[in-house]
Scaffold this motif. Structure first.
Motif, PDB file in Angstrom:
ATOM      1  N   ALA A  50       0.836  -1.205   0.000  1.00  0.00           N
ATOM      2  CA  ALA A  50       0.000   0.000   0.000  1.00  0.00           C
ATOM      3  C   ALA A  50       0.869   1.253   0.000  1.00  0.00           C
ATOM      4  O   ALA A  50       0.614   2.192  -0.764  1.00  0.00           O
ATOM      5  CB  ALA A  50      -0.939  -0.005   1.205  1.00  0.00           C
ATOM      6  N   VAL A  51       1.886   1.277   0.823  1.00  0.00           N
ATOM      7  CA  VAL A  51       2.791   2.439   0.871  1.00  0.00           C
ATOM      8  C   VAL A  51       3.535   2.592  -0.449  1.00  0.00           C
ATOM      9  O   VAL A  51       3.657   3.701  -0.988  1.00  0.00           O
ATOM     10  CB  VAL A  51       3.770   2.326   2.058  1.00  0.00           C
ATOM     11  N   VAL A  52       4.015   1.484  -1.002  1.00  0.00           N
ATOM     12  CA  VAL A  52       4.720   1.533  -2.287  1.00  0.00           C
ATOM     13  C   VAL A  52       3.815   2.094  -3.373  1.00  0.00           C
ATOM     14  O   VAL A  52       4.256   2.890  -4.212  1.00  0.00           O
ATOM     15  CB  VAL A  52       5.254   0.131  -2.657  1.00  0.00           C
ATOM     16  N   THR A  53       2.552   1.723  -3.349  1.00  0.00           N
ATOM     17  CA  THR A  53       1.608   2.229  -4.355  1.00  0.00           C
ATOM     18  C   THR A  53       1.444   3.736  -4.233  1.00  0.00           C
ATOM     19  O   THR A  53       1.450   4.454  -5.235  1.00  0.00           O
ATOM     20  CB  THR A  53       0.249   1.515  -4.202  1.00  0.00           C
ATOM     21  N   TRP A  54       1.311   4.232  -3.009  1.00  0.00           N
ATOM     22  CA  TRP A  54       1.150   5.676  -2.819  1.00  0.00           C
ATOM     23  C   TRP A  54       2.443   6.439  -3.119  1.00  0.00           C
ATOM     24  O   TRP A  54       2.387   7.566  -3.636  1.00  0.00           O
ATOM     25  CB  TRP A  54       0.623   5.983  -1.419  1.00  0.00           C
ATOM     26  N   VAL A  55       3.588   5.856  -2.824  1.00  0.00           N
ATOM     27  CA  VAL A  55       4.870   6.489  -3.194  1.00  0.00           C
ATOM     28  C   VAL A  55       4.965   6.578  -4.712  1.00  0.00           C
ATOM     29  O   VAL A  55       5.368   7.611  -5.261  1.00  0.00           O
ATOM     30  CB  VAL A  55       6.062   5.711  -2.584  1.00  0.00           C
ATOM     31  N   THR A  56       4.571   5.511  -5.383  1.00  0.00           N
ATOM     32  CA  THR A  56       4.579   5.505  -6.852  1.00  0.00           C
ATOM     33  C   THR A  56       3.618   6.556  -7.404  1.00  0.00           C
ATOM     34  O   THR A  56       3.948   7.292  -8.345  1.00  0.00           O
ATOM     35  CB  THR A  56       4.218   4.102  -7.382  1.00  0.00           C
ATOM     36  N   ALA A  57       2.422   6.643  -6.833  1.00  0.00           N
ATOM     37  CA  ALA A  57       1.440   7.638  -7.278  1.00  0.00           C
ATOM     38  C   ALA A  57       1.966   9.058  -7.047  1.00  0.00           C
ATOM     39  O   ALA A  57       1.789   9.932  -7.912  1.00  0.00           O
ATOM     40  CB  ALA A  57       0.112   7.431  -6.552  1.00  0.00           C
ATOM     41  N   ALA A  58       2.606   9.293  -5.913  1.00  0.00           N
ATOM     42  CA  ALA A  58       3.157  10.622  -5.627  1.00  0.00           C
ATOM     43  C   ALA A  58       4.289  10.961  -6.595  1.00  0.00           C
ATOM     44  O   ALA A  58       4.368  12.092  -7.098  1.00  0.00           O
ATOM     45  CB  ALA A  58       3.657  10.687  -4.183  1.00  0.00           C
ATOM     46  N   ALA A  59       5.157   9.988  -6.874  1.00  0.00           N
ATOM     47  CA  ALA A  59       6.245  10.222  -7.829  1.00  0.00           C
ATOM     48  C   ALA A  59       5.689  10.492  -9.226  1.00  0.00           C
ATOM     49  O   ALA A  59       6.190  11.369  -9.949  1.00  0.00           O
ATOM     50  CB  ALA A  59       7.189   9.027  -7.845  1.00  0.00           C
ATOM     51  N   ALA A  60       4.649   9.758  -9.604  1.00  0.00           N
ATOM     52  CA  ALA A  60       4.015   9.978 -10.909  1.00  0.00           C
ATOM     53  C   ALA A  60       3.380  11.363 -10.974  1.00  0.00           C
ATOM     54  O   ALA A  60       3.501  12.068 -11.986  1.00  0.00           O
ATOM     55  CB  ALA A  60       2.977   8.895 -11.178  1.00  0.00           C
ATOM     56  N   ALA A  61       2.708  11.771  -9.891  1.00  0.00           N
ATOM     57  CA  ALA A  61       2.100  13.109  -9.857  1.00  0.00           C
ATOM     58  C   ALA A  61       3.178  14.184  -9.963  1.00  0.00           C
ATOM     59  O   ALA A  61       3.002  15.181 -10.676  1.00  0.00           O
ATOM     60  CB  ALA A  61       1.295  13.288  -8.569  1.00  0.00           C
ATOM     61  N   GLY A  62       4.288  13.984  -9.285  1.00  0.00           N
ATOM     62  CA  GLY A  62       5.401  14.929  -9.384  1.00  0.00           C
ATOM     63  C   GLY A  62       5.946  14.999 -10.798  1.00  0.00           C
ATOM     64  O   GLY A  62       6.259  16.088 -11.300  1.00  0.00           O
ATOM     65  N   HIS A  63       6.032  13.858 -11.466  1.00  0.00           N
ATOM     66  CA  HIS A  63       6.523  13.827 -12.849  1.00  0.00           C
ATOM     67  C   HIS A  63       5.557  14.559 -13.774  1.00  0.00           C
ATOM     68  O   HIS A  63       5.980  15.334 -14.647  1.00  0.00           O
ATOM     69  CB  HIS A  63       6.709  12.376 -13.303  1.00  0.00           C
ATOM     70  N   VAL A  64       4.264  14.344 -13.571  1.00  0.00           N
ATOM     71  CA  VAL A  64       3.257  15.027 -14.390  1.00  0.00           C
ATOM     72  C   VAL A  64       3.315  16.535 -14.150  1.00  0.00           C
ATOM     73  O   VAL A  64       3.296  17.327 -15.105  1.00  0.00           O
ATOM     74  CB  VAL A  64       1.842  14.476 -14.099  1.00  0.00           C
ATOM     75  N   LEU A  65       3.402  16.955 -12.893  1.00  0.00           N
ATOM     76  CA  LEU A  65       3.464  18.392 -12.585  1.00  0.00           C
ATOM     77  C   LEU A  65       4.742  19.038 -13.122  1.00  0.00           C
ATOM     78  O   LEU A  65       4.712  20.165 -13.608  1.00  0.00           O
ATOM     79  CB  LEU A  65       3.360  18.610 -11.073  1.00  0.00           C
ATOM     80  N   ALA A  66       5.847  18.331 -13.028  1.00  0.00           N
ATOM     81  CA  ALA A  66       7.127  18.901 -13.459  1.00  0.00           C
ATOM     82  C   ALA A  66       7.274  18.960 -14.975  1.00  0.00           C
ATOM     83  O   ALA A  66       7.859  19.905 -15.502  1.00  0.00           O
ATOM     84  CB  ALA A  66       8.278  18.102 -12.853  1.00  0.00           C
ATOM     85  N   PHE A  67       6.748  17.955 -15.677  1.00  0.00           N
ATOM     86  CA  PHE A  67       7.040  17.852 -17.107  1.00  0.00           C
ATOM     87  C   PHE A  67       5.818  17.913 -18.018  1.00  0.00           C
ATOM     88  O   PHE A  67       5.965  17.946 -19.239  1.00  0.00           O
ATOM     89  CB  PHE A  67       7.834  16.571 -17.377  1.00  0.00           C
ATOM     90  N   GLY A  68       4.615  17.912 -17.470  1.00  0.00           N
ATOM     91  CA  GLY A  68       3.416  18.101 -18.283  1.00  0.00           C
ATOM     92  C   GLY A  68       3.070  16.919 -19.170  1.00  0.00           C
ATOM     93  O   GLY A  68       3.217  15.767 -18.783  1.00  0.00           O
TER      94      GLY A  68
END
Length: 173
Positions: free
Chosen positions: A65-83
């Motif tokens: 569960a934690v790994v999934t949320w870390v992955t989701a947060a990293a993905a959100a950061g990638h989307v915000l940073a690079f569009g």
């Protein structure tokens, strides 16, 4: 690090290699007219930043569960940073693998629900700004796919649990 098994390294390596390939394709594609939305950046920084999305699956056995949320947060950061970029080709299989991991390794109903919520967030975040897939077209396919992998993980976990029960009974006798 003791709980990381060889298959975990293989899975993380495959996801990371696919991610590197996909990010390089984004850089090379530039203004590809076949995309739903043109890519926003061709910076080489998208490559190492995307590894933050794929590497956490290494620890799926410790706390899915934690790994999934870390992955989701990293993905959100990638989307915000690079569009706008194409990410679905790697993140959809990654979400499926995380769904399986939740069913297989999460402990208790609460962890299952938290992990599955993380998978849904991961899928929505990625598909909101994906150059090759849109939310309305891909989410109705991605959610049942995640559900199928979750179901497969439950099946495997139930079989493993049944095999371990007789061993536990023999150990007490």
């Amino acid at each position: 690090m003791k709980q990381i098994r060889p298959l975990d390294y293989v899975l993380a390596a495959l996801m990371s290699a696919g991610g590197v390939f996909l990010m390089v394709e984004n850089i090379v594609a530039g203004d590809d007219s076949s995309l739903i939305h043109p890519v926003d950046t061709t910076s080489w920084l998208i490559v190492p930043a995307f590894l933050l999305v794929t590497i956490p699956i290494l620890w799926r056995r410790q706390n899915a569960a934690v790994v999934t949320w870390v992955t989701a947060a990293a993905a959100a950061g990638h989307v915000l940073a690079f569009g706008w970029l194409t990410r679905c080709g790697v993140v959809l299989p990654l979400a499926f693998a995380l769904s399986y991991a939740i069913a297989r390794f999460a402990r208790g109903r609460r962890d299952h629900l938290i992990g599955l919520a993380g998978v849904v967030v991961l899928l929505v975040v990625i598909l909101l700004r994906d150059s090759s897939a849109d939310l309305a077209g891909a989410l109705p396919i991605a959610l049942p796919g995640a559900a199928l992998f979750y179901g497969a993980g439950l099946l495997v976990q139930n079989r493993v649990s049944k095999k371990q029960q007789p061993e536990a009974v023999r150990a007490t006798v």
